[in-house]
Motif scaffolding. Structure first.
Motif, PDB file in Angstrom:
ATOM      1  N   GLY A   1       4.410   6.172   5.045  1.00  0.00           N
ATOM      2  CA  GLY A   1       4.660   4.986   5.862  1.00  0.00           C
ATOM      3  C   GLY A   1       5.304   5.350   7.191  1.00  0.00           C
TER       4      GLY A   1
ATOM      5  N   ARG B   1       0.827  -1.209   0.000  1.00  0.00           N
ATOM      6  CA  ARG B   1       0.000   0.000   0.000  1.00  0.00           C
ATOM      7  C   ARG B   1       0.853   1.248   0.000  1.00  0.00           C
ATOM      8  NH1 ARG B   1       2.546   2.121   3.105  1.00  0.00           N
ATOM      9  NH2 ARG B   1       2.661   2.009   5.367  1.00  0.00           N
TER      10      ARG B   1
ATOM     11  N   ASP C   1      -1.853  -0.668   7.564  1.00  0.00           N
ATOM     12  CA  ASP C   1      -1.225  -1.406   6.465  1.00  0.00           C
ATOM     13  C   ASP C   1      -1.994  -2.688   6.136  1.00  0.00           C
ATOM     14  OD1 ASP C   1       0.545   0.575   6.984  1.00  0.00           O
ATOM     15  OD2 ASP C   1       2.156  -0.730   7.708  1.00  0.00           O
TER      16      ASP C   1
ATOM     17  N   HIS D   1       1.291   8.145  10.988  1.00  0.00           N
ATOM     18  CA  HIS D   1       1.524   7.938  12.419  1.00  0.00           C
ATOM     19  C   HIS D   1       0.331   8.366  13.265  1.00  0.00           C
ATOM     20  CE1 HIS D   1       5.602   6.352  12.906  1.00  0.00           C
ATOM     21  NE2 HIS D   1       5.883   6.973  11.777  1.00  0.00           N
TER      22      HIS D   1
ATOM     23  N   TYR E   1      -2.492   4.494  15.110  1.00  0.00           N
ATOM     24  CA  TYR E   1      -2.469   3.966  16.485  1.00  0.00           C
ATOM     25  C   TYR E   1      -2.946   4.988  17.510  1.00  0.00           C
ATOM     26  CZ  TYR E   1       2.205   6.085  15.994  1.00  0.00           C
ATOM     27  OH  TYR E   1       3.254   6.933  15.717  1.00  0.00           O
TER      28      TYR E   1
ATOM     29  N   GLY F   1      -2.083  11.072   6.362  1.00  0.00           N
ATOM     30  CA  GLY F   1      -2.541  10.536   7.653  1.00  0.00           C
ATOM     31  C   GLY F   1      -1.485   9.603   8.219  1.00  0.00           C
TER      32      GLY F   1
ATOM     33  N   CYS G   1       2.739  -1.874  15.551  1.00  0.00           N
ATOM     34  CA  CYS G   1       2.108  -1.099  14.476  1.00  0.00           C
ATOM     35  C   CYS G   1       0.609  -0.943  14.685  1.00  0.00           C
ATOM     36  CB  CYS G   1       2.361  -1.769  13.131  1.00  0.00           C
ATOM     37  SG  CYS G   1       1.532  -3.356  12.986  1.00  0.00           S
ATOM     38  N   GLY G   2       0.015  -0.011  13.949  1.00  0.00           N
ATOM     39  CA  GLY G   2      -1.434   0.148  13.938  1.00  0.00           C
ATOM     40  C   GLY G   2      -2.070  -0.767  12.898  1.00  0.00           C
ATOM     41  N   ILE G   3      -3.303  -0.439  12.484  1.00  0.00           N
ATOM     42  CA  ILE G   3      -4.058  -1.344  11.608  1.00  0.00           C
ATOM     43  C   ILE G   3      -4.002  -0.913  10.132  1.00  0.00           C
ATOM     44  CG2 ILE G   3      -6.237  -0.085  11.992  1.00  0.00           C
ATOM     45  CD1 ILE G   3      -5.831  -3.904  11.418  1.00  0.00           C
TER      46      ILE G   3
HETATM   47  C1  GLA Z   1       3.822   1.766   9.620  1.00  0.00           C
HETATM   48  C2  GLA Z   1       2.834   1.033  10.519  1.00  0.00           C
HETATM   49  C3  GLA Z   1       1.426   1.615  10.385  1.00  0.00           C
HETATM   50  C4  GLA Z   1       1.428   3.135  10.549  1.00  0.00           C
HETATM   51  C5  GLA Z   1       2.520   3.765   9.678  1.00  0.00           C
HETATM   52  C6  GLA Z   1       2.671   5.246   9.932  1.00  0.00           C
HETATM   53  O1  GLA Z   1       3.526   1.557   8.272  1.00  0.00           O
HETATM   54  O2  GLA Z   1       2.801  -0.336  10.211  1.00  0.00           O
HETATM   55  O3  GLA Z   1       0.567   1.010  11.326  1.00  0.00           O
HETATM   56  O4  GLA Z   1       1.572   3.495  11.888  1.00  0.00           O
HETATM   57  O5  GLA Z   1       3.785   3.161   9.889  1.00  0.00           O
HETATM   58  O6  GLA Z   1       1.535   5.926   9.528  1.00  0.00           O
END
Ligand code: GLA
Length: 368
Positions: free
Chosen positions: A348, A30, A175, A37, A40, A35, A171-173
């Motif tokens: 990213g 992706r 990706d 960081h 999370y 948007g 990490c957040g959701i």
């Molecule tokens: C990485 C993480 C995502 C997100 C990005 C920053 O790709 O895996 O969850 O936090 O950094 O936006």
């Protein structure tokens, strides 16, 4: 694609001896348009799936628990036993797959021995979610083979869980969601707090998206990613305490940084004693606001407005969140000074990886 599948099939046969019962699955990488960081922190993000992806060839190998993993660009076979998945944490390669398989088993999927060959086209460490794509490809392939009935959002959540709990990246959701739910010619406006989402047509008119790779690998785990997550947790508690001090009931204070508006930030900003934490929080709250603005200007066909917000987002993550670095900054500055580029920003996790740029299609070669 047909030739690629054929090549993978031949390689699979060369590595594992037979291609009987072989099936193929894929999941994309992706790009995030704006948007960063804030997934999370319960914020809005705006990613789009790419045509860069991971294809996996998979078959049951008749054993009760041996998982064999290989990749078309790596030597050797990486193996682990389903009865001792924990050991796979130490694999030099294959821990993302093992983490996802562990999640699938936890959810009741009766996984048996398998052979898998991965063929990826996403440059590793480029900030384009090669790991999420491996997680989703693994999830879809293994759950399909063993009758797990999960939708792609469930698989995305399992991918995130694997990364958080098995691979030590907090990490957040974003990706995994983008990889599982991406749609051709669309970006996804995703509310990471609720997982509500909508598809937005990505009509760039006379322009194209160019991803410019700094070739500095971003190495999420080793980088400052987890440190940033900690800083914004501290920042959230400062905002919550400031809310309480201003008379808000403890039960009514907000639960996530992105529930606060820029006005809230300005109201409570005096409560920060640590400037770094304050800057991180300012980035998060304003970035969330920018995503909402960016999606509405894009929907209104105002690409210039979208590009301006991209540039603001870049400067915010560069100076307030400090998640870029010399390579990304140089790449951004070069794009910023190019007259055929409407907008540019790092994308990213940062500290390396790619910038994403919207560039006039007649100027592609000059831009490159
Ligand atoms: C990485 C993480 C995502 C997100 C990005 C920053 O790709 O895996 O969850 O936090 O950094 O936006």
């Amino acid at each position: 694609m047909k030739n690629r599948i054929n090549d993978i099939k031949l390689k699979f046969k060369a590595i594992f001896g037979s291609d009987e019962g072989l099936r193929f699955f894929a999941a994309p990488g992706r790009v995030n348009l704006i948007g960063e960081h804030i997934d999370y922190c319960g914020g809005y993000v705006f990613p789009a799936a790419l045509t860069l992806d991971n294809v996996v060839a998979i078959r049951k190998n008749g054993t009760s628990g041996t998982v064999n993993l290989a990749a078309t660009d790596l030597e050797g076979i990486y193996s682990f036993d389903l009865n001792d998945i924990e050991k796979a944490r130490d694999l030099k390669w294959g821990n993302y797959q093992a983490g996802v398989i562990k999640e699938l088993i936890k959810k009741g999927c009766k996984v048996e021995g398998i052979d898998m060959l991965f063929d990826g086209t996403i440059p590793f460490g480029s900030g384009l979610s090669s790991s999420a794509s491996i997680e989703l490809a693994t999830g879809i392939a293994v759950s399909t083979l063993f009758g797990g009935n999960f939708d792609n959002i469930e698989l995305a959540l399992m991918g995130q869980s694997a990364e958080n709990n098995f691979c030590d990246v907090n990490c957040g959701i974003m990706d995994q969601f983008a990889s599982g739910m991406g749609k051709e010619n669309h970006a996804i406006m995703l509310n990471c707090g609720t997982l509500e989402y909508k598809y937005v047509p990505l009509d760039l008119g006379d322009n194209v998206l160019i991803l410019a790779n700094t070739c500095k690998k971003h190495a999420l785990g080793a980088s400052k990613y987890n440190e940033r997550r900690h800083e914004v947790e501290v920042g959230l508690s400062v905002m919550q305490e400031a809310e309480k001090a201003s008379g808000v009931n403890a039960s009514d204070v907000k639960n996530a940084l992105c529930e606060y508006t820029p006005d809230d930030f300005e109201k409570y900003s005096a409560a920060f004693t640590d400037n770094i934490i304050k800057n991180r929080v300012q980035h998060v709250i304003y970035e969330n606001d920018r995503v909402k603005k960016a999606v509405s200007v894009l929907e209104a066909g105002d690409l210039q407005g979208f590009g301006k917000l991209m540039r603001e987002a870049n400067q915010s993550i560069r100076y307030l969140y400090e998640a870029t670095g010399d390579e990304l900054d140089a790449m951004y500055d070069a794009a910023e000074n190019f007259d055929g580029c409407i907008g540019s920003r790092m994308c990213g996790g940062g500290f390396g990886g790619c910038t994403v740029n919207i560039v006039n299609r007649h100027r592609i070669d000059d831009f490159k």
